[in-house]
Design an enzyme around this catalytic site. Structure first.
Site, mmCIF file in Angstrom:
data_model
loop_
_atom_site.group_PDB
_atom_site.id
_atom_site.type_symbol
_atom_site.label_atom_id
_atom_site.label_comp_id
_atom_site.label_asym_id
_atom_site.label_seq_id
_atom_site.Cartn_x
_atom_site.Cartn_y
_atom_site.Cartn_z
ATOM 1 N N ARG A 165 0.904 -1.250 0.000
ATOM 2 C CA ARG A 165 -0.028 0.141 0.061
ATOM 3 C C ARG A 165 0.809 1.341 -0.053
ATOM 4 N NH1 ARG A 165 -3.925 2.449 4.117
ATOM 5 N NH2 ARG A 165 -5.504 3.674 2.744
ATOM 6 N N HIS A 168 0.311 4.430 -2.760
ATOM 7 C CA HIS A 168 0.251 5.971 -2.138
ATOM 8 C C HIS A 168 1.516 6.763 -2.700
ATOM 9 C CE1 HIS A 168 -2.858 5.464 1.039
ATOM 10 N NE2 HIS A 168 -3.170 4.528 0.170
ATOM 11 N N ASN A 193 -3.292 8.228 5.772
ATOM 12 C CA ASN A 193 -2.046 7.496 6.448
ATOM 13 C C ASN A 193 -2.300 6.704 7.397
ATOM 14 O OD1 ASN A 193 -2.863 9.131 8.569
ATOM 15 N ND2 ASN A 193 -0.674 9.855 8.779
ATOM 16 N N HIS A 225 -5.983 -5.584 -2.899
ATOM 17 C CA HIS A 225 -6.583 -5.736 -1.627
ATOM 18 C C HIS A 225 -6.976 -7.171 -1.499
ATOM 19 C CE1 HIS A 225 -8.488 -1.491 -2.123
ATOM 20 N NE2 HIS A 225 -6.999 -1.524 -1.648
HETATM 21 C C1 HEM Z 1 -8.645 1.575 -6.328
HETATM 22 C C2 HEM Z 1 -8.476 2.659 -5.603
HETATM 23 C C3 HEM Z 1 -8.135 2.333 -3.964
HETATM 24 C C4 HEM Z 1 -8.732 2.490 -2.891
HETATM 25 C C5 HEM Z 1 -10.010 3.617 -2.973
HETATM 26 C C6 HEM Z 1 -8.153 2.011 -1.762
HETATM 27 C C7 HEM Z 1 -8.563 2.135 -0.443
HETATM 28 C C8 HEM Z 1 -8.033 1.571 0.763
HETATM 29 C C9 HEM Z 1 -8.285 1.408 2.035
HETATM 30 C C10 HEM Z 1 -9.442 2.765 2.517
HETATM 31 C C11 HEM Z 1 -7.717 0.809 2.902
HETATM 32 C C12 HEM Z 1 -7.782 0.679 4.311
HETATM 33 C C13 HEM Z 1 -7.377 1.703 5.212
HETATM 34 C C14 HEM Z 1 -7.596 1.387 6.383
HETATM 35 O O1 HEM Z 1 -8.630 1.473 6.795
HETATM 36 O O2 HEM Z 1 -6.898 1.111 7.464
HETATM 37 C C15 HEM Z 1 -6.558 -0.022 1.768
HETATM 38 C C16 HEM Z 1 -5.810 -0.949 2.304
HETATM 39 C C17 HEM Z 1 -4.991 -1.418 1.499
HETATM 40 N N1 HEM Z 1 -4.737 -0.926 0.174
HETATM 41 FE FE1 HEM Z 1 -6.007 0.177 -1.015
HETATM 42 N N2 HEM Z 1 -7.032 1.323 -2.465
HETATM 43 C C18 HEM Z 1 -6.990 1.310 -3.570
HETATM 44 C C19 HEM Z 1 -6.102 0.857 -4.264
HETATM 45 C C20 HEM Z 1 -4.955 -0.110 -3.932
HETATM 46 C C21 HEM Z 1 -4.020 -0.397 -4.711
HETATM 47 C C22 HEM Z 1 -3.771 -0.008 -6.302
HETATM 48 C C23 HEM Z 1 -3.302 -1.279 -3.888
HETATM 49 C C24 HEM Z 1 -2.034 -2.114 -4.423
HETATM 50 C C25 HEM Z 1 -1.674 -2.283 -5.439
HETATM 51 C C26 HEM Z 1 -3.542 -1.258 -2.568
HETATM 52 C C27 HEM Z 1 -3.241 -2.035 -1.829
HETATM 53 C C28 HEM Z 1 -3.862 -1.893 -0.386
HETATM 54 C C29 HEM Z 1 -3.348 -2.744 0.769
HETATM 55 C C30 HEM Z 1 -2.255 -3.847 0.520
HETATM 56 C C31 HEM Z 1 -4.143 -2.525 1.797
HETATM 57 C C32 HEM Z 1 -3.834 -3.231 3.291
HETATM 58 C C33 HEM Z 1 -3.160 -2.290 3.968
HETATM 59 C C34 HEM Z 1 -2.805 -2.875 5.350
HETATM 60 O O3 HEM Z 1 -3.152 -4.122 5.891
HETATM 61 O O4 HEM Z 1 -2.316 -2.136 6.254
HETATM 62 N N3 HEM Z 1 -4.908 -0.599 -2.650
HETATM 63 N N4 HEM Z 1 -6.904 0.749 0.533
HETATM 64 C C1 LIG Z 2 2.339 9.111 11.495
HETATM 65 C C2 LIG Z 2 1.627 10.239 11.589
HETATM 66 O O1 LIG Z 2 1.840 11.025 10.834
HETATM 67 N N1 LIG Z 2 0.107 10.115 11.943
HETATM 68 C C3 LIG Z 2 -0.755 11.170 11.742
HETATM 69 C C4 LIG Z 2 -1.839 10.600 10.635
HETATM 70 O O2 LIG Z 2 -2.735 11.490 10.400
HETATM 71 C C5 LIG Z 2 -3.507 11.932 11.649
HETATM 72 C C6 LIG Z 2 -4.422 12.899 11.245
HETATM 73 O O3 LIG Z 2 -4.096 13.767 10.252
HETATM 74 C C7 LIG Z 2 -2.206 12.541 12.625
HETATM 75 O O4 LIG Z 2 -2.985 12.858 13.859
HETATM 76 C C8 LIG Z 2 -1.170 11.532 12.976
HETATM 77 O O5 LIG Z 2 -0.261 12.220 13.748
#
Ligand code: HEM
Ligand SMILES: CC(=O)N[C@H]1CO[C@H](CO)[C@@H](O)[C@@H]1O
Ligand SMILES: *[C@@H]1O[C@H](CO)[C@@H](O)[C@H](O)[C@H]1NC(C)=O
Ligand SMILES: *[C@@H]1O[C@H](CO)[C@@H](O)[C@H](O)[C@H]1NC(C)=O
Ligand SMILES: *[C@@H]1O[C@H](CO)[C@@H](O)[C@H](O)[C@H]1NC(C)=O
Length: 321
Positions: free
Chosen positions: A61, A65, A93, A190
């Protein structure tokens, strides 16, 4: 006359495509200057994943980003300073963590080949390594990126949101030179990882005027999510849902679950309901090797987004030189 015009048009198009793919990246870029590079990165990533199984998803991820904001220039790795809130400080983040893994790799590289390898290239290699280590495909990483000097929290507004619909997702990827197939393919990232409740809970309650719960969500799965994400202020900050039933294995289960109404984000689930994307979801759900082949191609394209050769090779991935 008309055909001459067409030829000129084609030549112009080819030229503009060639100049758009600006920076030159090579698979052998560091072969002479840092022959141990790939070995060092993959050992570091493997070791870190052994201590913390959340590392692979986080690094994948992180790479996404990074490339979506100011191109793949390691801007996501820069720390905030008193004068500047960096990308890390931006709203999305929350789950982008495990920056220490890149620091570990960089520290080793500064010993074996000082001032040579950019942080952007380290992150790109790490993103490939976590896919391989999780059972996904492998590919040759192209290298030669330079690190940027700018990182702004406000830029993270330009990331696609989990509430985005297909038109918004297509637009977001297109503005980075990525097409519809790349978008559906890279969403397959995902297959790894986890989401906090805040990213999908709008689907569980008061979804729309007509539906309390998102009607595209499988009803058993919706109840499951509601249990995990009770709408109370005392909810565990870490509550959430794995994005796939095999969240540490890189496979095509993500697409199978979309077809079963078990996509966690509205953005995921919307890929099934739109004629521009549904046939790609179907194809990947049926054929994992096709998904792997396309994922490899799309990751290479993602790794080319906004690549710059004008930046620097940071000595510490968290601060500009
Ligand atoms: C298509 C648009 C995308 C959206 C809207 C999106 C959105 C998100 C969101 C909201 C999360 C969860 C954040 C949280 O609540 O902790 C997430 C997790 C993740 N995303 Fe995406 N994402 C997108 C595309 C991608 C792409 C292109 C990749 C990599 C090729 C990716 C890889 C991941 C991974 C691996 C996680 C899990 C992270 C973790 O377990 O810490 N995402 N994504
Ligand atoms: C590690 C880090 O920078 N965390 C920030 C993520 O974003 C929230 C909200 O903007 C901040 O409060 C954290 O410090
Ligand atoms: C392996 O990872 C652990 C946990 O991050 C770290 O303490 C250790 O130094 C790492 N070892 C190597 C060889 O990278
Ligand atoms: C997608 O969302 C945008 C912004 O909310 C909206 O204007 C547009 O009509 C939506 N498109 C589709 C196809 O639902
Ligand atoms: C649902 O939305 C309506 C209208 O926006 C609002 O009045 C109501 O308080 C909401 N209910 C919950 C439980 O959030």
């Amino acid at each position: 006359m008309a055909s001459k015009y067409v030829v000129v048009q084609i030549l112009l198009t080819l030229l503009s495509v060639a100049s758009l793919s600006k920076a030159d990246l090579y698979s052998d870029y560091y072969d002479k200057t840092c022959p141990e590079l790939e070995k060092i990165v993959s050992e570091t990533v493997l070791n870190a994943s052994k201590y913390d199984p959340k590392v692979p998803a986080r690094l994948l991820r992180m790479f996404f980003h990074d490339c979506f904001i100011r191109g793949c220039d390691a801007s996501i790795l820069l720390d905030s300073t008193p004068a500047n809130k960096a990308e890390k400080g931006g709203r999305p983040n929350l789950s982008v963590r495990s920056f220490y893994v890149i620091d570990q790799a960089k520290a080793k590289l500064e010993k074996s080949c000082p001032r040579t390898v950019s942080c952007a290239d380290i992150l790109t290699i790490a993103a490939r390594d976590v896919v391989v280590q999780s059972g996904g495909p492998s590919w040759e990483v192209l290298k030669g990126r330079k690190d940027g000097r700018v990182s702004k929290a406000s830029d993270t507004r330009n990331l696609p949101a989990p509430t985005s619909n297909v038109s918004q997702l297509i637009q977001s990827f297109a503005s980075r030179g990525l097409d519809v197939k790349d978008m559906v393919t890279l969403s397959g990232g995902h297959t790894l990882g986890f989401s906090h409740c805040s990213s999908f809970e709008a689907r569980l309650q008061n979804f729309s005027l007509l539906h309390d719960i998102d009607p595209n969500l499988d009803s058993d799965f919706a109840q499951d999510l509601k249990k995990k994400c009770p709408a109370t202020p005392l909810r565990d900050q870490n509550a959430g849902q794995f994005l796939d039933s095999t969240a540490s294995v890189f496979d095509n289960d993500y697409y199978k679950r979309l077809l079963a109404g078990k996509g966690v984000f509205l953005s995921d689930q919307s890929l099934v309901g739109d004629y521009r994307t549904s046939y790609i979801v179907d194809a990947f759900a049926k054929d994992q090797s096709l998904f792997f082949k396309e994922f490899t191609a799309s990751m290479l394209k993602l790794g080319n987004v906004g690549v710059s050769t004008n930046g620097e090779v940071r000595l510490d991935c968290r601060v500009v030189n």
